[in-house]
Design an enzyme around this catalytic site. Structure first.
Site, PDB file in Angstrom:
ATOM      1  N   LEU A 128      10.495 -20.464  -3.035  1.00 13.77           N
ATOM      2  CA  LEU A 128       9.936 -19.867  -2.337  1.00 13.77           C
ATOM      3  C   LEU A 128       8.349 -20.296  -2.975  1.00 13.77           C
ATOM      4  CD1 LEU A 128       9.051 -16.982  -0.938  1.00 13.77           C
ATOM      5  CD2 LEU A 128       9.761 -15.958  -2.760  1.00 13.77           C
ATOM      6  N   ASP A 172       0.974  -0.982  -0.049  1.00 15.30           N
ATOM      7  CA  ASP A 172      -0.231   0.034   0.458  1.00 15.30           C
ATOM      8  C   ASP A 172       0.706   1.341  -0.227  1.00 15.30           C
ATOM      9  OD1 ASP A 172      -1.991   1.645  -0.495  1.00 15.30           O
ATOM     10  OD2 ASP A 172      -2.791   1.755   2.350  1.00 15.30           O
ATOM     11  N   HIS A 216       2.325   3.045  -9.009  1.00 16.66           N
ATOM     12  CA  HIS A 216       1.999   1.681  -8.916  1.00 16.66           C
ATOM     13  C   HIS A 216       3.361   0.976 -10.241  1.00 16.66           C
ATOM     14  CE1 HIS A 216      -1.716   2.390  -7.410  1.00 16.66           C
ATOM     15  NE2 HIS A 216      -2.890   2.339  -8.847  1.00 16.66           N
TER      16      HIS A 216
HETATM   17  C1  IPE Z   1      -5.574  -2.928   0.003  1.00 17.46           C
HETATM   18  O1  IPE Z   1      -5.092  -1.091   0.172  1.00 17.46           O
HETATM   19  C2  IPE Z   1      -5.347  -2.894  -0.907  1.00 17.46           C
HETATM   20  C3  IPE Z   1      -3.895  -4.078  -1.724  1.00 17.46           C
HETATM   21  C4  IPE Z   1      -2.927  -3.052  -1.010  1.00 17.46           C
HETATM   22  C5  IPE Z   1      -4.155  -4.358  -2.764  1.00 17.46           C
HETATM   23  P1  IPE Z   1      -5.874   0.035   0.034  1.00 17.46           P
HETATM   24  O2  IPE Z   1      -5.849   1.499  -0.079  1.00 17.46           O
HETATM   25  O3  IPE Z   1      -7.199  -0.514  -0.955  1.00 17.46           O
HETATM   26  O4  IPE Z   1      -7.196  -0.475   1.915  1.00 17.46           O
HETATM   27  P2  IPE Z   1      -7.731   1.036   1.942  1.00 17.46           P
HETATM   28  O5  IPE Z   1      -8.626   1.204   1.152  1.00 17.46           O
HETATM   29  O6  IPE Z   1      -6.974   2.282   2.125  1.00 17.46           O
HETATM   30  O7  IPE Z   1      -7.965   0.402   3.314  1.00 17.46           O
HETATM   31  C1  IPE Z   2      -1.966   0.110  -3.468  1.00 21.07           C
HETATM   32  O1  IPE Z   2      -1.861   1.361  -2.645  1.00 21.07           O
HETATM   33  C2  IPE Z   2      -2.057  -0.236  -4.756  1.00 21.07           C
HETATM   34  C3  IPE Z   2      -2.820  -0.851  -4.706  1.00 21.07           C
HETATM   35  C4  IPE Z   2      -4.517  -0.702  -3.979  1.00 21.07           C
HETATM   36  C5  IPE Z   2      -3.880  -1.770  -5.918  1.00 21.07           C
HETATM   37  P1  IPE Z   2      -2.744   2.442  -3.570  1.00 21.07           P
HETATM   38  O2  IPE Z   2      -2.619   2.906  -4.275  1.00 21.07           O
HETATM   39  O3  IPE Z   2      -3.945   1.769  -2.665  1.00 21.07           O
HETATM   40  O4  IPE Z   2      -1.838   4.119  -2.810  1.00 21.07           O
HETATM   41  P2  IPE Z   2      -2.253   5.310  -1.874  1.00 21.07           P
HETATM   42  O5  IPE Z   2      -2.873   4.528  -0.515  1.00 21.07           O
HETATM   43  O6  IPE Z   2      -3.505   6.061  -2.766  1.00 21.07           O
HETATM   44  O7  IPE Z   2      -1.468   5.656  -1.080  1.00 21.07           O
HETATM   45 MG    MG Z   3      -3.634   2.800  -0.417  1.00 15.34          MG
END
Ligand code: IPE
Ligand code: IPE
Ligand code: MG
Length: 257
Positions: A146, A35, A52
């Protein structure tokens, strides 16, 4: 900036971290909620997809580190059942990045003994992604160094509901009795069938929630929240998390030994 000095410092801090690791207490299964990509990009005035893309580089580094550390299972949360709520363009960029990651990395991962195991409701993913997932799986399915579980269109609640449905079918069709359902049997109907639960769950980006990841599997997992955003997360951050984990007292409901 003096780059030579920068890399020397980084190397020496990695040596210090490696010296602090107890090789006999390496977690067998590490799970990571990848995240913070969006915030990483925002901080740099870049579009979210740049975050990403940078996140994929972090994944490559962490997979390599897990192999070096002899971690047996790495689970990464890449796309949740709730992430479909995002704008269409972002979802399609994420799917595209994943497909490209599998296509370009599978041979190297295979050479390094990695089994690529995508988990989640994979049939809802775009066909091109499903094809790459299948190819990566077939190529790497016998590898044992792994296991890399990539959670895609994964939701912990969905996984539990799916398991309950499969059990119900088995009971309705007379293959199983209600009293035979144990924790072990139930676990075997989850996507992680046969794998030990994660010892350590890492959530970068400072968020203190599971966001529907591994709800069943984390019953006794040690949680570690890092303020580092996922695209910046590297081997040193993983080492810090493992050292923290090694200093925990895991009681599993018992009392201190
Ligand atoms: C959790 O992150 C899902 C992934 C990293 C794939 P999100 O960004 O979707 O989670 P929330 O919305 O902050 O809980
Ligand atoms: C995690 O990063 C990627 C996915 C959830 C797919 P985010 O896109 O949620 O990044 P933030 O939380 O907005 O910084
Ligand atoms: Mg996120």
């Amino acid at each position: 900036m003096d780059f030579v000095k920068f890399f020397k410092n980084r190397r020496s801090s990695q040596e210090t971290l490696l010296n602090s690791i107890n090789r006999d207490k390496i977690p067998q299964h590490v799970a990571i909620i990848m995240d913070g990509n969006g915030r990483w990009a925002q901080k740099r005035g870049l579009p979210r997809y740049a975050g990403h893309k940078a996140g994929v580089e972090a994944l490559k580094d962490i997979v390599k580190a897990c192999i070096e550390l002899n971690i047996k299972i790495l689970s990464v949360f890449a796309f949740s059942t709730e992430n479909w709520k995002r704008p269409k363009e972002e979802v399609s960029i994420l799917m595209d990045l994943l497909t490209k990651y599998l296509a370009s990395e599978k041979d190297d991962l295979h050479k390094n003994g990695v089994k690529i195991n995508c988990i989640g409701s994979l049939d809802k993913l775009p066909e091109s992604a499903q094809n790459e997932i299948a190819k990566a799986y077939v190529l790497t399915k016998d590898n044992q160094k792994l296991i890399l579980n990539i959670a895609l269109n994964y939701g912990g609640r969905l996984e539990i509901i799916e398991a309950a449905k499969k059990l119900a079918v088995n009971i309705c069709e007379g293959r199983m009795k209600i009293d035979e359902i144990t924790e072990e049997i139930f676990s075997s109907f989850l996507f992680t069938n046969g794998q030990p639960d994660p010892d350590l769950l890492i959530r970068p980006s400072g968020e203190m929630r599971l966001s529907n990841f591994y709800l069943w599997q984390t019953a006794y997992t040690e949680l570690y929240v890092s303020s580092v955003l996922w695209p910046d997360f590297r081997k040193n951050n993983l080492l810090e998390a493992i050292i923290d984990y090694q200093n925990r007292d895991r009681r599993f409901g018992g009392i201190k030994k």
